[in-house]
Design an enzyme around this catalytic site. Sequence first.
Site, PDB file in Angstrom:
ATOM      1  N   SER A 128       0.825  -1.204   0.000  1.00 50.01           N
ATOM      2  CA  SER A 128       0.000   0.000   0.000  1.00 50.01           C
ATOM      3  C   SER A 128       0.858   1.252   0.000  1.00 50.01           C
ATOM      4  CB  SER A 128      -0.902   0.026   1.239  1.00 50.01           C
ATOM      5  OG  SER A 128      -1.603   1.249   1.271  1.00 50.01           O
ATOM      6  N   LYS A 182      -4.429  -6.545   3.323  1.00 51.65           N
ATOM      7  CA  LYS A 182      -4.430  -5.396   2.388  1.00 51.65           C
ATOM      8  C   LYS A 182      -5.859  -5.046   1.962  1.00 51.65           C
ATOM      9  CE  LYS A 182      -3.418  -2.135  -0.338  1.00 51.65           C
ATOM     10  NZ  LYS A 182      -3.381  -2.112  -1.763  1.00 51.65           N
ATOM     11  N   HIS A 185      -7.466  -3.299   4.789  1.00 50.05           N
ATOM     12  CA  HIS A 185      -6.892  -1.942   4.797  1.00 50.05           C
ATOM     13  C   HIS A 185      -7.681  -1.054   3.832  1.00 50.05           C
ATOM     14  CE1 HIS A 185      -4.510   1.064   2.616  1.00 50.05           C
ATOM     15  NE2 HIS A 185      -3.860   1.299   3.748  1.00 50.05           N
ATOM     16  N   ASN A 186      -7.933  -1.557   2.629  1.00 46.35           N
ATOM     17  CA  ASN A 186      -8.660  -0.759   1.641  1.00 46.35           C
ATOM     18  C   ASN A 186     -10.112  -0.546   2.060  1.00 46.35           C
ATOM     19  OD1 ASN A 186      -6.252  -1.065   0.304  1.00 46.35           O
ATOM     20  ND2 ASN A 186      -7.176  -1.413  -1.681  1.00 46.35           N
ATOM     21  N   GLU A 189     -10.049   2.137   4.435  1.00 47.22           N
ATOM     22  CA  GLU A 189      -9.763   3.373   3.682  1.00 47.22           C
ATOM     23  C   GLU A 189     -11.061   3.943   3.075  1.00 47.22           C
ATOM     24  OE1 GLU A 189      -6.489   2.895   0.783  1.00 47.22           O
ATOM     25  OE2 GLU A 189      -7.833   3.839  -0.667  1.00 47.22           O
TER      26      GLU A 189
HETATM   27  P1  NBP Z   1      -1.525  -2.141 -13.644  1.00 47.07           P
HETATM   28  O1  NBP Z   1      -2.439  -2.756 -12.661  1.00 47.07           O
HETATM   29  O2  NBP Z   1      -2.018  -1.012 -14.464  1.00 47.07           O
HETATM   30  O3  NBP Z   1      -0.991  -3.294 -14.635  1.00 47.07           O
HETATM   31  C1  NBP Z   1      -0.152  -2.986 -15.717  1.00 47.07           C
HETATM   32  C2  NBP Z   1       0.969  -3.981 -15.794  1.00 47.07           C
HETATM   33  O4  NBP Z   1       0.451  -5.314 -15.976  1.00 47.07           O
HETATM   34  C3  NBP Z   1       1.834  -3.701 -17.028  1.00 47.07           C
HETATM   35  O5  NBP Z   1       3.165  -3.974 -16.683  1.00 47.07           O
HETATM   36  C4  NBP Z   1       1.292  -4.694 -18.032  1.00 47.07           C
HETATM   37  O6  NBP Z   1       2.201  -5.018 -19.060  1.00 47.07           O
HETATM   38  C5  NBP Z   1       1.075  -5.874 -17.135  1.00 47.07           C
HETATM   39  N1  NBP Z   1       0.258  -6.932 -17.749  1.00 47.07           N
HETATM   40  C6  NBP Z   1      -1.051  -6.943 -18.077  1.00 47.07           C
HETATM   41 BR1  NBP Z   1      -2.190  -5.534 -17.934  1.00 47.07          BR
HETATM   42  N2  NBP Z   1      -1.461  -8.105 -18.600  1.00 47.07           N
HETATM   43  C7  NBP Z   1      -0.354  -8.866 -18.615  1.00 47.07           C
HETATM   44  C8  NBP Z   1      -0.119 -10.175 -19.052  1.00 47.07           C
HETATM   45  N3  NBP Z   1      -1.099 -10.935 -19.521  1.00 47.07           N
HETATM   46  N4  NBP Z   1       1.142 -10.660 -18.962  1.00 47.07           N
HETATM   47  C9  NBP Z   1       2.129  -9.892 -18.470  1.00 47.07           C
HETATM   48  N5  NBP Z   1       1.968  -8.642 -18.023  1.00 47.07           N
HETATM   49  C10 NBP Z   1       0.731  -8.127 -18.092  1.00 47.07           C
HETATM   50  O7  NBP Z   1      -0.164  -1.691 -12.921  1.00 47.07           O
HETATM   51  P2  NBP Z   1       0.036  -0.885 -11.555  1.00 47.07           P
HETATM   52  O8  NBP Z   1      -0.909   0.236 -11.407  1.00 47.07           O
HETATM   53  O9  NBP Z   1       1.506  -0.623 -11.501  1.00 47.07           O
HETATM   54  O10 NBP Z   1      -0.329  -1.961 -10.434  1.00 47.07           O
HETATM   55  C11 NBP Z   1       0.316  -3.221 -10.319  1.00 47.07           C
HETATM   56  C12 NBP Z   1      -0.371  -3.991  -9.217  1.00 47.07           C
HETATM   57  O11 NBP Z   1      -0.243  -3.269  -7.974  1.00 47.07           O
HETATM   58  C13 NBP Z   1      -1.870  -4.178  -9.431  1.00 47.07           C
HETATM   59  O12 NBP Z   1      -2.290  -5.402  -8.905  1.00 47.07           O
HETATM   60  C14 NBP Z   1      -2.479  -3.049  -8.624  1.00 47.07           C
HETATM   61  O13 NBP Z   1      -3.818  -3.308  -8.239  1.00 47.07           O
HETATM   62  C15 NBP Z   1      -1.536  -3.005  -7.431  1.00 47.07           C
HETATM   63  N6  NBP Z   1      -1.489  -1.727  -6.721  1.00 47.07           N
HETATM   64  C16 NBP Z   1      -1.557  -0.561  -7.389  1.00 47.07           C
HETATM   65  C17 NBP Z   1      -1.511   0.649  -6.700  1.00 47.07           C
HETATM   66  C18 NBP Z   1      -1.554   1.950  -7.434  1.00 47.07           C
HETATM   67  O14 NBP Z   1      -1.589   2.999  -6.752  1.00 47.07           O
HETATM   68  N7  NBP Z   1      -1.525   1.953  -8.765  1.00 47.07           N
HETATM   69  C19 NBP Z   1      -1.363   0.648  -5.305  1.00 47.07           C
HETATM   70  C20 NBP Z   1      -1.257  -0.566  -4.638  1.00 47.07           C
HETATM   71  C21 NBP Z   1      -1.310  -1.744  -5.364  1.00 47.07           C
HETATM   72  P3  NBP Z   1       2.130  -4.246 -20.478  1.00 47.07           P
HETATM   73  O15 NBP Z   1       2.896  -2.988 -20.302  1.00 47.07           O
HETATM   74  O16 NBP Z   1       2.761  -5.189 -21.418  1.00 47.07           O
HETATM   75  O17 NBP Z   1       0.662  -4.011 -20.788  1.00 47.07           O
END
Ligand code: NBP
Length: 469
Positions: A128, A182, A185-186, A189
Amino acid sequence: MKTNNIGVIGMAVMGSNLALNMADHGYHVAIYNRTYAVGEIVVAENPHEKLHLYKELPDFVASLEKPRKIVLMVQAGNAVDKVIENLIPLLDQGDIIMDGGNSNFKDTIRRTKEIEAIGLRYLGVGISGGEEGARFGPAIMPGGSKDAYQYVQAILEDISAKYEGEPCANYMGTDGAGHYVKMVHNGIEYADMQLIAESYAILKHVGSFDNDELASIFTSWNEGELESYLIEITAQIFKEIDPKTGKHMIDVILDRAAQKGTGKWTAEEALNTGTDASLLASSVFARFMSSQKDQRVAASSVLTFDAPKVELADRKHFVEKVREALYASKIIAYAQGFDLLKHASEEYGWDLDFGSISRNFREGCIIRARFLNRISDAYGSNPELANLMIDDSFRDNLLSYQGSLREVIALAVQSGISMPAFTTAISYFDAYRTADSSANLIQAQRDLFGAHTFERVDEDGNFHYEWNQ
Ligand code: NBP
């Protein structure tokens, strides 16, 4: 050449920042992204001698020291299964896959079984803190086997947020425990945010406070017992001006709240485990209602209410009432969140340590707050505490502030302002402290129409009464 200490797959916002955080802490980090160009941009924008981008997955895997440690930071759901499927043929016995995304804990339980059955190790790690947290110190909630955890403990602690030097990366429990914590937590939130939004509504509509006054109110609240990240950013939000219109930013933002699903999972889990987490669930429902903007606008001119004008004798006093109502409701929201964790701990056999969980939330995550020290103290003095509301210190707060909560709700109802979280909070409080409820009538009705039987107040056993004799 096996030179990298750890690998990260997924170079979107979270993965790239987490990899840079690891590199800053002296680890050689192999990085990989399905779309190679995304990784190239990350490296070009953040050149770092310890960050190593690989185009092919086999080369990425081959670069890791053993047992290999690979963090998945890809979209939750099918993408995680796809990446695991591609990784498995490339890994050796004992290698560790860690899912750092917002995966559903049920998927984590399933994946743990499948992956450990073939001799690999699996960890479900809740993270988080968003982009900023991932880059400079998130709150980390690791779950999985302790055997696997020992290999990554140092890295996770190094990159995590620190509260007075203590890492916010405590081990939570086996298989899905980390992702469950987690999720809760959400859920908390969502409730925290909804309660703040309702405080804003009543201050604005009943108190007639403008945005500058609201900024000062939240700033002063952040200097007292409500001190928290969410109150701090709320104060900031009221100060911001939209460069396009010159108006306050808050007034140009449409009142339709989005969500990604973890709040909904929390509400579902409340139902699945038989826990009253009504305040948390009401905050999810409030977002659903907010999204029906067109219907709300149409109804506003049909379902009218001529609210009597409320004259506040003392506006400063009113602000203090709202503050107390918010604090009491916040205690109740956390009481529900921790009660859900308690039920889950029994249901899934996790043996969760609630004091340790509250300490983990003190830095790096969205719900970080001064208040969490008090939750840690409460479970420190009684790990078997039935409900946070009956801890001596929280009970004292609730007894002193319940009057304000009732007054603020009454004012809101009189003024026609919807307060789902505040009203659910007081209702939960009143239900919990009711020795004789009206559920006897429900049991009588069930027995009358369905012969479902009932228990008696004066005798053990299950009884049926011939209601239609
Ligand atoms: P995203 O949740 O937006 O996912 C994008 C990533 O997933 C890219 O690297 C994409 O690759 C990859 N991907 C996908 Br879509 N399909 C795929 C597949 N079939 N094979 C391989 N790679 C694949 O990214 P994020 O916002 O960085 O979040 C990552 C994780 O962390 C998620 O589970 C999210 O819920 C969690 N999270 C996010 C936050 C936040 O604030 N954003 C906070 C806490 C936790 P590509 O570039 O090739 O499409």
